[in-house]
Scaffold this active site. Structure first.
Site, PDB file in Angstrom:
ATOM      1  N   GLY A  87       0.844  -1.300   0.172  1.00 12.54           N
ATOM      2  CA  GLY A  87      -0.130  -0.190   0.241  1.00 12.54           C
ATOM      3  C   GLY A  87       0.875   1.111   0.122  1.00 12.54           C
ATOM      4  N   GLY A 106       8.898  -5.157  -7.917  1.00  9.71           N
ATOM      5  CA  GLY A 106       9.501  -3.958  -8.928  1.00  9.71           C
ATOM      6  C   GLY A 106      11.670  -4.568  -8.289  1.00  9.71           C
ATOM      7  CB  VAL A 142       9.455   4.366 -11.550  1.00  8.95           C
ATOM      8  CG1 VAL A 142       8.646   5.799 -12.021  1.00  8.95           C
ATOM      9  CG2 VAL A 142       8.423   3.542 -12.299  1.00  8.95           C
ATOM     10  N   GLY A 172       5.703   4.297  -9.409  1.00 11.80           N
ATOM     11  CA  GLY A 172       6.156   3.166  -8.904  1.00 11.80           C
ATOM     12  C   GLY A 172       5.212   1.942  -9.474  1.00 11.80           C
ATOM     13  CG  HIS A 173       2.705   0.718  -5.028  1.00 12.01           C
ATOM     14  ND1 HIS A 173       3.846   1.518  -4.703  1.00 12.01           N
ATOM     15  CD2 HIS A 173       3.787  -0.514  -4.825  1.00 12.01           C
ATOM     16  CE1 HIS A 173       4.678   1.546  -3.297  1.00 12.01           C
ATOM     17  NE2 HIS A 173       3.949   0.113  -3.628  1.00 12.01           N
ATOM     18  CG  ASP A 225      11.855  -3.314  -3.014  1.00 11.01           C
ATOM     19  OD1 ASP A 225      12.104  -3.335  -1.672  1.00 11.01           O
ATOM     20  OD2 ASP A 225      10.715  -3.022  -3.359  1.00 11.01           O
ATOM     21  CD  GLN A 263      10.199  -7.693  -2.139  1.00 11.38           C
ATOM     22  OE1 GLN A 263      10.229  -7.540  -1.085  1.00 11.38           O
ATOM     23  NE2 GLN A 263       9.182  -6.961  -2.908  1.00 11.38           N
TER      24      GLN A 263
HETATM   25  P1  AMP Z   1       5.846  -2.790  -1.321  1.00  7.03           P
HETATM   26  O1  AMP Z   1       4.386  -1.519  -1.348  1.00  7.03           O
HETATM   27  O2  AMP Z   1       7.672  -1.181  -0.987  1.00  7.03           O
HETATM   28  O3  AMP Z   1       6.304  -3.246  -1.029  1.00  7.03           O
HETATM   29  O4  AMP Z   1       6.145  -2.583  -3.217  1.00  7.03           O
HETATM   30  C1  AMP Z   1       5.837  -3.026  -3.813  1.00  7.03           C
HETATM   31  C2  AMP Z   1       6.331  -3.752  -4.970  1.00  7.03           C
HETATM   32  O5  AMP Z   1       6.569  -2.001  -6.169  1.00  7.03           O
HETATM   33  C3  AMP Z   1       7.789  -4.247  -5.199  1.00  7.03           C
HETATM   34  O6  AMP Z   1       7.407  -5.524  -5.756  1.00  7.03           O
HETATM   35  C4  AMP Z   1       8.385  -3.298  -5.322  1.00  7.03           C
HETATM   36  O7  AMP Z   1       9.522  -3.541  -5.622  1.00  7.03           O
HETATM   37  C5  AMP Z   1       7.815  -2.291  -5.944  1.00  7.03           C
HETATM   38  N1  AMP Z   1       8.634  -0.824  -6.055  1.00  7.03           N
HETATM   39  C6  AMP Z   1       8.261  -0.089  -5.255  1.00  7.03           C
HETATM   40  N2  AMP Z   1       9.110   1.102  -5.371  1.00  7.03           N
HETATM   41  C7  AMP Z   1       9.125   1.014  -6.565  1.00  7.03           C
HETATM   42  C8  AMP Z   1       9.627   1.851  -7.611  1.00  7.03           C
HETATM   43  N3  AMP Z   1      10.490   3.252  -7.460  1.00  7.03           N
HETATM   44  N4  AMP Z   1       9.965   1.398  -9.055  1.00  7.03           N
HETATM   45  C9  AMP Z   1       9.484   0.259  -9.496  1.00  7.03           C
HETATM   46  N5  AMP Z   1       8.350  -1.233  -8.774  1.00  7.03           N
HETATM   47  C10 AMP Z   1       8.599  -0.728  -7.311  1.00  7.03           C
END
Ligand code: AMP
Length: 284
Positions: free
Chosen positions: A31, A147, A176, A36-37, A150, A153
């Protein structure tokens, strides 16, 4: 866009998708959604099928002194962003739905989860592996969107899928960034105005390191000194670790004979940020 909370509702949506021969395209998030999301959701949308986004702040991937309780939760804005980016369904399960028996059965991410991030966040990738396995099983995802931000991950999850004999395909979406290079992150909202300006030094350092590598510097120690110098030019930023890793095994690289990944974690004020970049040596 459909809002889903219960596992029963999730299963009904997935059953309909399967019945109409739609692939289940799954974008798991915690969330506080940002662009990026949105890039992950848009990539899933472009691939067609059912685009399922989850929002779940997973307690088992946070350490005891980490920011689980204060992690940003913005359900209204998340729904709006997910809809706009093309999600068909937003699944926001309760902790007791994902951990019905409490935090008991737990997967290990193994050696890949013990290095880099894992060395500073013990148990983090075990929590990630556990929740990703649960979410994949519950959703029956055909394709999982992750993404590149990470990076570790993505390596841990690919291995997990292989180890568990799952058939989910993984798509990794490029990071992003803000115009000044800062990788978008839900944690960026913790930054003060001064810290926000300073935080750009992390990606600046990574880009400088990638340029030096492209220009022919193959020694990892020299590349890392340069990285640290550029980031260190910003006194508000403190590097926690910086390393160059094999892209698949995550083992440290000493000489760049093939593409590798530079990985950084740094504190900007009290906020911990991570970023990474691909290093490509020139072809001989
Ligand atoms: P999170 O909500 O931080 O757990 O991220 C959820 C997904 O979004 C993960 O696969 C992250 O790697 C991806 N994500 C987070 N930030 C970015 C970004 N700046 N660019 C691309 N993917 C992202």
């Amino acid at each position: 866009m459909i809002h889903i909370e219960s596992l029963a509702a999730l299963r009904a949506v997935v059953r309909d998708a399967v019945a109409s021969r739609q692939a289940v395209r799954f974008v798991p998030t915690m969330g506080a959604l940002h662009d990026g999301h949105a890039a992950l959701i848009r990539a899933a949308r472009a691939d067609g099928g059912l685009v399922l986004v989850s929002v779940f702040v997973n307690p088992t991937q946070f350490g005891p002194n980490e920011d689980f309780a204060r992690y940003p939760r913005t359900p209204g804005a998340d729904a709006a962003l997910a809809t706009k980016a093309g999600a068909d369904a937003l699944w926001a399960p309760l902790v007791e739905d994902v951990y019905p028996a409490g935090p008991s059965a737990r997967l290990s991410a193994g050696a890949l989860g013990a290095v880099w991030e894992g060395a500073f966040r013990p148990g983090h990738f075990d929590g990630v592996a556990t929740v990703v396995a649960k979410l994949l099983v519950a959703s029956g995802a055909d394709v999982l969107y992750l993404g590149e931000k990470d990076y570790q991950q993505t390596v841990v999850v690919r291995r997990l899928i292989r180890d568990l004999l799952l058939t989910t395909e993984v798509r990794v979406v490029p990071t992003v960034r803000e115009p000044d290079g800062l990788a978008l992150s839900s944690r960026n909202r913790y930054l003060s105005a001064d810290d926000r300006r300073a935080a750009a030094a992390i990606s600046r350092g990574l880009r400088a390191c990638a340029k030096l590598a492209a220009d022919g510097e193959r020694r990892a120690d020299a590349l890392l000194v340069h990285l640290q110098d550029v980031i260190g030019g910003e006194p508000r930023v403190t590097v926690q670790y910086a390393g160059i890793a094999d892209p698949d095994t995550l083992e440290p690289v000493t000489l760049l004979n093939a593409p590798a990944r530079a990985l950084v974690a740094a504190y900007v004020g009290a906020t911990r940020l991570i970023d990474n970049i691909l290093l490509v040596p020139p072809t001989p």
